[in-house]
Scaffold this active site. Sequence first.
Site, PDB file in Angstrom:
ATOM      1  N   ASP A  31       0.866  -1.294   0.086  1.00 53.28           N
ATOM      2  CA  ASP A  31      -0.056   0.125  -0.007  1.00 53.28           C
ATOM      3  C   ASP A  31       0.837   1.272  -0.034  1.00 53.28           C
ATOM      4  OD1 ASP A  31       1.023   0.091   2.672  1.00 53.28           O
ATOM      5  OD2 ASP A  31      -0.779  -0.451   3.602  1.00 53.28           O
ATOM      6  N   SER A  60      -6.022 -12.800   4.033  1.00 50.87           N
ATOM      7  CA  SER A  60      -5.250 -12.128   3.020  1.00 50.87           C
ATOM      8  C   SER A  60      -4.828 -10.597   3.487  1.00 50.87           C
ATOM      9  CB  SER A  60      -6.030 -12.064   1.609  1.00 50.87           C
ATOM     10  OG  SER A  60      -7.247 -11.339   1.887  1.00 50.87           O
ATOM     11  N   TYR A  61      -4.279  -9.785   3.022  1.00 52.24           N
ATOM     12  CA  TYR A  61      -3.914  -8.488   3.164  1.00 52.24           C
ATOM     13  C   TYR A  61      -5.269  -7.743   3.578  1.00 52.24           C
ATOM     14  CZ  TYR A  61      -1.316  -4.062   3.542  1.00 52.24           C
ATOM     15  OH  TYR A  61      -0.953  -3.154   4.050  1.00 52.24           O
ATOM     16  N   PRO A  62      -5.265  -7.183   4.976  1.00 48.34           N
ATOM     17  CA  PRO A  62      -6.739  -6.617   5.447  1.00 48.34           C
ATOM     18  C   PRO A  62      -6.706  -5.022   5.121  1.00 48.34           C
ATOM     19  CG  PRO A  62      -5.016  -6.704   6.967  1.00 48.34           C
ATOM     20  CD  PRO A  62      -4.336  -7.336   6.163  1.00 48.34           C
TER      21      PRO A  62
END
Length: 843
Positions: free
Chosen positions: A138, A347-349
């Site tokens: 991100d 998975s990526y939160p």
Amino acid sequence: SLKLQFLYFIGGGGWKVLKMRTVLMVAEKPMLADAISKLLSDGTAVKHTRSSKACPVFEYVGKFRGQDARFKFTCTVGHVFSLDFHSKYQNWQTTDEETLFFDAQTQRKEASESARVVSHLKQESKGCTDIVLWLDCDREGENICFEVLSIVRPNINRWENIWRAKFSAITKQELVRAMNNLIKPDENQANAVDARQELDLKVGIAFSRFQTKYFQGKYGNLDASVVSYGPCQTPTLGFTVQRHDEIVNFKPETFWRICPTVVKSGHTFYPDWDRNRLFDRGVTKLIMEACKGKAKVISVVTKRDSKGRPQALNTVELLKIASKSLGMSPHHTMQIAERLYTSGYVSYPRTESTMYPPSFDLHGVLRDQKGNSRWGDHVKTLLDVGITRPKSGVDMGDHPPITPMRPATEGQLGGDEWRLYDYITRHFIATVSPDMQFTRTKVILAIGTETFTCVGRTMDKGKMSFADVLPFAKVEDEILPELHQGEQLEVSKLELYEGETCPPGYLTEADLIAKMEKSGIGTDASIPTHINNICTRGYCEVQQGRTMVPTALGIILVHGYHNIDSELVLPLVRQNVEREVTKIADGQADKEQVVEWTLRIFFAKFKFFKANIERMDVLMEASFSPLAKTGQPISRCSCMRYMKYIDSRPQRLYCPHCEQTYGLPQNGTIRHYQGKVCPLDKFELLLFTVQDGKTYPLCPACYNDPPFENFGGKTMGCNECPHPTCEMSASNNSVTQCPDEKCPGYLNLDASSAPKWRLVCNTPWCNVIVKLPKGASKVTVETQDICPECDSNKIRLVYKEEAKSPLPGKALKHVGCVNCDEYLSTVLTEVRGRMANPRKRKG
């Protein structure tokens, strides 16, 4: 084996010795480095701890871009650097807040000095040929990528050897895919984070310092260590106060409603009046009198209907559901979600996407859940009969929606981790399950001249739907008797109901999250932080039902901003800033231009705010007590009048005669120090003590505005003061360097500790204490008698009675070095006292 060299045959019949490529891999957290290295090395990675205990290194050998390579997998502990003002602008008293916008220099400091990440990465990057950055995918992670690169570039300086891994889950398949599809780090995204950090720092600190000094200098019972402003925090608070105002200003109105009770074949039902309600009792009563006789069925419409399965789960929806259904705060929810992610369970939160990418293996994720005792049967049926195509949503291109990555049980996780994992898994299964089907019947009745409506619902029995795995989404049957158009029904009762309109309820956390998302306040990653901030800073409280109720201070601040400049609290300005920051991330705007443009907007607002602060002060004055009426006398000011000690947060001193406020150390006790006076400004000294910890004297004036160089922006107790003649100064009480190798401070004699004499470290964050032999009538530091071995000042111990003397031969005096003296070095005891937060507010 890690240091093997390989022989390669080259043209011409010769051989050349080439070293194996060494690849530095960097993750964002130690747990991630451990998990990823184990999966990529098939469990062969060997753990080493070298220059940083916080950042281990996992080493293994393998293939990198088709060649044999040695891998060194290490990590940071989040951001490597933090942005702050240069030390000369840290002093609240001497810095004009207006200079913070354009004139004040900022600097990047190591975010966690104790972790020693910078020196660690410098050391580990030596001899490396390549680097692969495994930071979170991100904007913040991209920013950390370039923080890491700023450290290692002297050792790995070729751009073609710098790589970025993009991944969304900690699974072998996903990590291998990322390793085989390395990309380059995106400096535009990193610049967007830099821009937001600089804006939030300069704008937030300028407003916060000014209003904190202004109001804490006037009101004694203002229980807030900092009266803060934040470009995202304040609009977030504004939403809660707006709803509070709607509740307070709500004026209930009386209304009347006609309520019939209709009966058929023993079945009673209650149709709703189509007019709903009227606010005139006389008119309603006249209409009711015209409702005579039986109820006639005007129409019966029956049709098939459904309740749709949920969209794929993104961060904002997870935060709302966790608050509403699981009773977990957004901040706590993200902490749990991150732990589940780093452990490889989900998975990526942090994602804005609500649509699975075409390549997403829905069947694979489902198969992992077949063995679960709670939803395994449902999953097996789905795999047998075929899944339902997920609803369309938005693919933001960042990460796929939040999904389970491997099976788990309540015994493996437990507590909130299991509850959140349970919901994430059920939600995923629901997205590929059939909609809930039912039959809906709408009946319109006429009683006299008025029409009434009732709606029935009958769920399909025995059919699979998403509600089988999301129980709280189930809809119950609403049974109506069989009715036919033209049928006449008995009206057993006709009542005139009187009621009052009700105000809206306070915003729940879920409501607040929805408003923030809609208004562009914060990101999916920062929304929990902003909500947590308004709570921890005393502006809002989470009450029953996870409702957000603003405090008196929060309400006053928002009303005050509205009185001066509503744009400081409304989301419009922040929306525009976020729009420009996004342009930086997309490469469509220049960071420096966006920062300057935004700072000029807020600078103009700040000057207007300062000039009109009285508009907010009027509200403060009505709720808080002036300093002159608060606190207890404690010590004399330089004007020889007694100052008052204000013990509410933050504890501070106030001189009613000079109308001056002085900050104090926090989280300890303050007392008068035996009438001792500072030779520089004639203030009486105070003693600050941490319970079971260290004690040191301080002068209120010197503490807030040190009169010596090298203290720019810092506070200064007497234990750090270099004054050459003051009996309380560090110059006359310093003995030796602190024994803690990480501490740059010195051990000072605590002159107030008699008869249990001790030395305490003068570094604010260090809690080292060294106990001296007990019972001495006097202990002094011999500043003119320096140990030739270690350059420490010797100490003199004096006892009055031989019987109480622990000195060799029952001597009454002893002079020696605490490090080198044969007697003293064996009787001193090092302990660790309780820590406090001795510095005043930062910013």
